[in-house]
Write an enzyme that holds these catalytic residues in place. Structure first.
Site, PDB file in Angstrom:
ATOM      1  N   GLU A 175       0.824  -1.207   0.000  1.00  0.00           N
ATOM      2  CA  GLU A 175       0.000   0.000   0.000  1.00  0.00           C
ATOM      3  C   GLU A 175       0.860   1.259   0.000  1.00  0.00           C
ATOM      4  OE1 GLU A 175      -3.198   0.290  -0.552  1.00  0.00           O
ATOM      5  OE2 GLU A 175      -3.336  -1.878  -0.720  1.00  0.00           O
ATOM      6  N   CYS A 201     -12.786   2.145 -14.510  1.00  0.00           N
ATOM      7  CA  CYS A 201     -13.252   3.516 -14.227  1.00  0.00           C
ATOM      8  C   CYS A 201     -12.027   4.444 -14.240  1.00  0.00           C
ATOM      9  CB  CYS A 201     -13.965   3.535 -12.879  1.00  0.00           C
ATOM     10  SG  CYS A 201     -14.943   5.014 -12.583  1.00  0.00           S
ATOM     11  N   CYS A 248     -17.104   2.249 -19.554  1.00  0.00           N
ATOM     12  CA  CYS A 248     -18.420   2.090 -18.902  1.00  0.00           C
ATOM     13  C   CYS A 248     -19.186   0.878 -19.436  1.00  0.00           C
ATOM     14  CB  CYS A 248     -19.240   3.361 -19.073  1.00  0.00           C
ATOM     15  SG  CYS A 248     -18.423   4.812 -18.380  1.00  0.00           S
ATOM     16  N   CYS A 275     -18.415  -2.025 -17.286  1.00  0.00           N
ATOM     17  CA  CYS A 275     -18.336  -1.761 -15.844  1.00  0.00           C
ATOM     18  C   CYS A 275     -19.453  -2.491 -15.087  1.00  0.00           C
ATOM     19  CB  CYS A 275     -18.438  -0.263 -15.580  1.00  0.00           C
ATOM     20  SG  CYS A 275     -18.385   0.115 -13.816  1.00  0.00           S
ATOM     21  N   CYS A 299     -24.769   3.558 -11.841  1.00  0.00           N
ATOM     22  CA  CYS A 299     -23.890   4.728 -11.896  1.00  0.00           C
ATOM     23  C   CYS A 299     -24.634   5.962 -12.424  1.00  0.00           C
ATOM     24  CB  CYS A 299     -22.690   4.414 -12.779  1.00  0.00           C
ATOM     25  SG  CYS A 299     -21.523   5.777 -12.899  1.00  0.00           S
TER      26      CYS A 299
END
Ligand code: ADE
Length: 366
Positions: free
Chosen positions: A46, A201, A208, A211, A217
């Site tokens: 991370e 995204c 899209c 997605c 959305c």
């Protein structure tokens, strides 16, 4: 921490997590840190992934773990060795914080990472989002995250048309993020939403059509996907000019270490001058060499460019050969064998300068 304030969603909240987890099972990326629930490995990934792409991180992550397989190994390492393994990845304060945080985990928690978000956030270099990611990925404990990818997904999902970084918008996005985290399957949900932001995204030309969230959305429904999120206009990034001088003697090059505090703290570099006027490079390089007591004229071998978070660098690269090994030792510089230069904490711009000099050398010998 679950707050009492709630956000109204135009869809059943669990539908988002369900769609994301189903998509992740089929289309999620197989990345090295996803095979582990070890908080040390997850924390390392991370931190490396902050402001850095997966493609750039993978090699560094694996090399780092070969050298420091546990938090104890990292805590006992020298900062020099940590910076060497980080060299080229950028944002070097991450490496210094990582080293200090490992020492705190060993000293204050007997080497066992704390589970609470509050305690994780007390460790150097761990902000709220990184603490949330560690909590979800290592401990399966629900917590919100809001990194760049997740922020973009949420702004589009809810068609947030105010600037995403405004304080009140940011607060609302944290609430949204908190309420979307499911009670179960927290690990996969978190990986899924980060992957969706990175691969579907995307900032430009989001996919899209493929997605898993398009049915929910609002940006997609309103034809706004390409415009969101709204970012505040960035100030123009200034350009700084430098000259980097590669001074060679008997198979060695002269190096200096940057002060520990400040930009690129503790990293190594070739002698460098800030140029007030790019046209005056030669003169300023001549002055630098005179200060070192070096004889001869440096030869210009080209230019490198490097981008930092708040400025761009254009550096003219010079080379001087056949020096005396006694030069510049009083100036705190030191000689390093050419064969070691790929194994030291040389920062990114100077790796480029070194590569340029090697290319020129190759052309000369061809
Ligand atoms: N960006 C931040 N954390 C990530 C992760 N665990 N996987 C992929 N990209 C990320």
């Amino acid at each position: 921490m679950i707050t009492s304030v709630s956000v109204e969603f135009p869809f059943p909240v669990t539908a988002v997590a369900d769609a994301l987890c189903a998509w992740y099972a089929k289309s999620g990326r197989d990345l090295p840190w996803r095979h582990s629930r070890d908080p040390y490995r997850i924390w390392l990934s991370e931190v490396m992934l902050q402001q850095t792409t997966v493609a750039a991180v993978i090699g560094y992550y694996e090399r780092f773990l070969q050298h420091f397989p546990t938090v104890h190994a990292l805590a006992e390492a020298s900062l020099e060795d940590v910076l060497t393994l980080w060299a080229g990845l950028g944002y070097y304060s991450r490496a210094r914080n990582l080293h200090r945080a490992a020492q705190q985990v060993v000293d204050d928690y007997a080497g066992v990472f704390p589970h609470s978000i509050a305690a994780l956030q007390q460790l150097p270099g761990i902000g709220r989002s990184t603490a949330g990611a560690i909590s979800c990925l290592a401990f399966d404990q629900p917590a919100p995250i809001l990194d760049g990818n997740v922020r973009r997904v949420l702004c589009r999902l809810l068609a947030v048309t105010e600037p995403a970084r405004d304080r009140q918008v940011e607060q609302r996005l944290w609430l949204v993020s908190e309420q979307l985290v499911p009670a179960q399957n927290v690990h996969d949900y978190t990986q899924a939403i980060m992957d969706l932001g990175a691969t579907v995204c995307t900032p430009k030309q989001p996919a899209c059509q493929s997605c898993p969230l398009s049915a929910h959305c609002l940006a997609y429904a309103r034809g706004l996907s390409a415009e969101l999120p709204v970012t505040r206009r960035r100030l123009a990034v200034p350009t700084r000019y430098q000259a980097i001088v590669l001074i060679n003697c008997k198979g060695q090059k002269l190096l200096q270490r940057r002060p520990i505090e400040g930009l690129l703290g503790g990293m190594l570099e070739f002698p460098t001058v800030d140029l007030l006027d790019a046209a005056a490079a030669e003169e300023q390089v001549g002055e630098l060499l005179a200060r070192y007591g070096a004889a001869g004229d440096a030869e210009s071998i080209g230019m490198i460019r490097h981008t930092y978070s708040h400025f761009r660098l254009e550096a003219q690269v010079y080379r001087l050969t056949g020096c005396d090994l006694r030069i510049a030792v009083d100036c705190g510089l030191f000689w390093q064998p050419e064969t070691e230069l790929d194994r030291i904490a040389l920062h990114g711009a100077h790796k480029k300068a070194l590569a340029l000099s090697r290319t020129r050398e190759g052309q000369r010998n061809a």
